[in-house]
Design a protein around this motif. Structure first.
Motif, PDB file in Angstrom:
ATOM      1  N   CYS A 122      11.722 -19.730  25.749  1.00  0.00           N
ATOM      2  CA  CYS A 122      12.491 -18.485  25.641  1.00  0.00           C
ATOM      3  C   CYS A 122      14.218 -18.817  25.975  1.00  0.00           C
ATOM      4  N   GLY A 123      14.375 -20.135  25.987  1.00  0.00           N
ATOM      5  CA  GLY A 123      15.736 -20.748  25.977  1.00  0.00           C
ATOM      6  C   GLY A 123      16.412 -20.858  27.148  1.00  0.00           C
ATOM      7  N   TYR A 124      15.463 -20.844  28.372  1.00  0.00           N
ATOM      8  CA  TYR A 124      16.119 -21.070  29.738  1.00  0.00           C
ATOM      9  C   TYR A 124      16.553 -22.653  29.641  1.00  0.00           C
ATOM     10  N   SER A 125      17.948 -23.008  30.007  1.00  0.00           N
ATOM     11  CA  SER A 125      18.517 -24.187  30.104  1.00  0.00           C
ATOM     12  C   SER A 125      17.873 -25.097  31.106  1.00  0.00           C
ATOM     13  N   ASN A 126      17.811 -24.385  32.398  1.00  0.00           N
ATOM     14  CA  ASN A 126      17.237 -25.089  33.638  1.00  0.00           C
ATOM     15  C   ASN A 126      16.191 -24.461  34.099  1.00  0.00           C
ATOM     16  N   VAL A 127      15.093 -25.355  33.942  1.00  0.00           N
ATOM     17  CA  VAL A 127      13.557 -24.930  34.282  1.00  0.00           C
ATOM     18  C   VAL A 127      12.880 -25.825  35.320  1.00  0.00           C
ATOM     19  N   ALA A 128      12.355 -25.014  36.519  1.00  0.00           N
ATOM     20  CA  ALA A 128      11.629 -25.816  37.544  1.00  0.00           C
ATOM     21  C   ALA A 128      10.402 -25.031  38.103  1.00  0.00           C
ATOM     22  N   CYS A 129       9.695 -25.786  38.647  1.00  0.00           N
ATOM     23  CA  CYS A 129       8.574 -25.234  39.335  1.00  0.00           C
ATOM     24  C   CYS A 129       8.467 -26.077  40.636  1.00  0.00           C
ATOM     25  N   VAL A 130       8.438 -25.335  41.578  1.00  0.00           N
ATOM     26  CA  VAL A 130       8.670 -25.932  43.123  1.00  0.00           C
ATOM     27  C   VAL A 130       7.466 -25.488  44.021  1.00  0.00           C
ATOM     28  N   THR A 131       7.112 -26.255  44.895  1.00  0.00           N
ATOM     29  CA  THR A 131       5.917 -25.902  45.905  1.00  0.00           C
ATOM     30  C   THR A 131       6.189 -26.073  47.325  1.00  0.00           C
ATOM     31  N   ASP A 132       7.645 -26.478  47.551  1.00  0.00           N
ATOM     32  CA  ASP A 132       8.072 -26.479  49.173  1.00  0.00           C
ATOM     33  C   ASP A 132       9.305 -25.882  48.922  1.00  0.00           C
ATOM     34  N   LEU A 133       9.917 -25.865  50.430  1.00  0.00           N
ATOM     35  CA  LEU A 133      11.306 -25.038  50.829  1.00  0.00           C
ATOM     36  C   LEU A 133      12.496 -26.027  50.231  1.00  0.00           C
ATOM     37  N   GLN A 134      12.343 -27.425  50.486  1.00  0.00           N
ATOM     38  CA  GLN A 134      13.062 -28.527  50.248  1.00  0.00           C
ATOM     39  C   GLN A 134      13.518 -28.324  48.668  1.00  0.00           C
ATOM     40  N   ALA A 135      12.613 -28.356  47.749  1.00  0.00           N
ATOM     41  CA  ALA A 135      12.644 -28.360  46.424  1.00  0.00           C
ATOM     42  C   ALA A 135      13.400 -27.045  46.046  1.00  0.00           C
ATOM     43  N   LEU A 136      12.761 -26.100  46.529  1.00  0.00           N
ATOM     44  CA  LEU A 136      13.384 -24.688  46.222  1.00  0.00           C
ATOM     45  C   LEU A 136      14.924 -24.733  46.660  1.00  0.00           C
ATOM     46  N   ASP A 137      15.176 -25.150  47.702  1.00  0.00           N
ATOM     47  CA  ASP A 137      16.828 -25.274  48.161  1.00  0.00           C
ATOM     48  C   ASP A 137      17.513 -26.030  46.868  1.00  0.00           C
ATOM     49  N   LYS A 138      17.019 -27.241  46.775  1.00  0.00           N
ATOM     50  CA  LYS A 138      17.440 -28.049  45.612  1.00  0.00           C
ATOM     51  C   LYS A 138      17.748 -27.418  44.039  1.00  0.00           C
ATOM     52  N   GLU A 139      16.699 -26.551  43.774  1.00  0.00           N
ATOM     53  CA  GLU A 139      16.911 -25.984  42.523  1.00  0.00           C
ATOM     54  C   GLU A 139      17.606 -24.617  42.513  1.00  0.00           C
ATOM     55  N   LEU A 140      17.698 -23.870  43.850  1.00  0.00           N
ATOM     56  CA  LEU A 140      18.615 -22.773  43.846  1.00  0.00           C
ATOM     57  C   LEU A 140      20.110 -23.142  43.888  1.00  0.00           C
ATOM     58  N   ILE A 141      20.450 -24.242  44.645  1.00  0.00           N
ATOM     59  CA  ILE A 141      21.750 -25.018  44.519  1.00  0.00           C
ATOM     60  C   ILE A 141      22.091 -25.299  43.018  1.00  0.00           C
ATOM     61  N   LYS A 142      21.182 -26.115  42.245  1.00  0.00           N
ATOM     62  CA  LYS A 142      21.236 -26.315  40.973  1.00  0.00           C
ATOM     63  C   LYS A 142      21.621 -25.284  40.069  1.00  0.00           C
ATOM     64  N   ALA A 143      20.753 -24.255  40.224  1.00  0.00           N
ATOM     65  CA  ALA A 143      20.836 -23.070  39.328  1.00  0.00           C
ATOM     66  C   ALA A 143      22.290 -22.244  39.820  1.00  0.00           C
ATOM     67  N   LYS A 144      22.836 -22.308  40.919  1.00  0.00           N
ATOM     68  CA  LYS A 144      23.843 -21.701  41.357  1.00  0.00           C
ATOM     69  C   LYS A 144      25.127 -22.376  40.524  1.00  0.00           C
ATOM     70  N   VAL A 145      25.199 -23.605  40.535  1.00  0.00           N
ATOM     71  CA  VAL A 145      26.517 -24.351  40.175  1.00  0.00           C
ATOM     72  C   VAL A 145      26.433 -24.909  38.526  1.00  0.00           C
ATOM     73  N   SER A 146      25.227 -24.523  38.052  1.00  0.00           N
ATOM     74  CA  SER A 146      24.962 -24.871  36.501  1.00  0.00           C
ATOM     75  C   SER A 146      25.879 -23.782  35.509  1.00  0.00           C
ATOM     76  N   ASN A 147      25.811 -22.537  36.003  1.00  0.00           N
ATOM     77  CA  ASN A 147      26.370 -21.577  35.066  1.00  0.00           C
ATOM     78  C   ASN A 147      25.710 -21.454  33.710  1.00  0.00           C
ATOM     79  N   GLU A 148      24.229 -21.722  33.805  1.00  0.00           N
ATOM     80  CA  GLU A 148      23.475 -21.497  32.654  1.00  0.00           C
ATOM     81  C   GLU A 148      22.102 -20.846  33.010  1.00  0.00           C
ATOM     82  N   LEU A 149      21.543 -20.413  31.892  1.00  0.00           N
ATOM     83  CA  LEU A 149      20.315 -19.599  32.326  1.00  0.00           C
ATOM     84  C   LEU A 149      19.331 -20.197  33.094  1.00  0.00           C
TER      85      LEU A 149
END
Length: 93
Positions: free
Chosen positions: A31-58
């Motif tokens: 569907c065109g998402y630039s940043n795509v991740a699948c997480v299973t724990d809080l540490q990975a979620l924190d990392k991906e949320l920060i990445k999404a926030k600073v990326s300025n991409e979908l």
């Protein structure tokens, strides 16, 4: 977008969904998402949320989790139609 995926319709008895049989991340990529991740724990979620926030991409993050909700979790007191109408009234203002 964030999808919390427990693989079930938990609020109506835990009936299994097809979400475990398809790759939501592959659908997001298609569907065109630039940043795509699948997480299973809080540490990975924190990392991906920060990445999404600073990326300025979908961004699309799927959080895989287990079934389980609070015993005292309340149920909706309004119908789906009432919710739709309330939402429509809200966005008209």
């Amino acid at each position: 977008h964030i999808v919390i995926n427990n693989g079930a319709h938990e609020t109506v008895g835990g009936m299994e969904t097809v979400a475990e049989k398809i790759s939501l991340t592959e659908v997001a990529k298609a569907c065109g998402y630039s940043n795509v991740a699948c997480v299973t724990d809080l540490q990975a979620l924190d990392k991906e949320l920060i990445k999404a926030k600073v990326s300025n991409e979908l961004s699309f993050i799927e959080i895989k989790c287990a079934i389980g909700s609070r015993e005292d979790l309340g149920r909706p007191t309004t119908s789906a139609m009432e919710n739709k109408n309330s939402f429509m009234d809200y966005i008209r203002e």
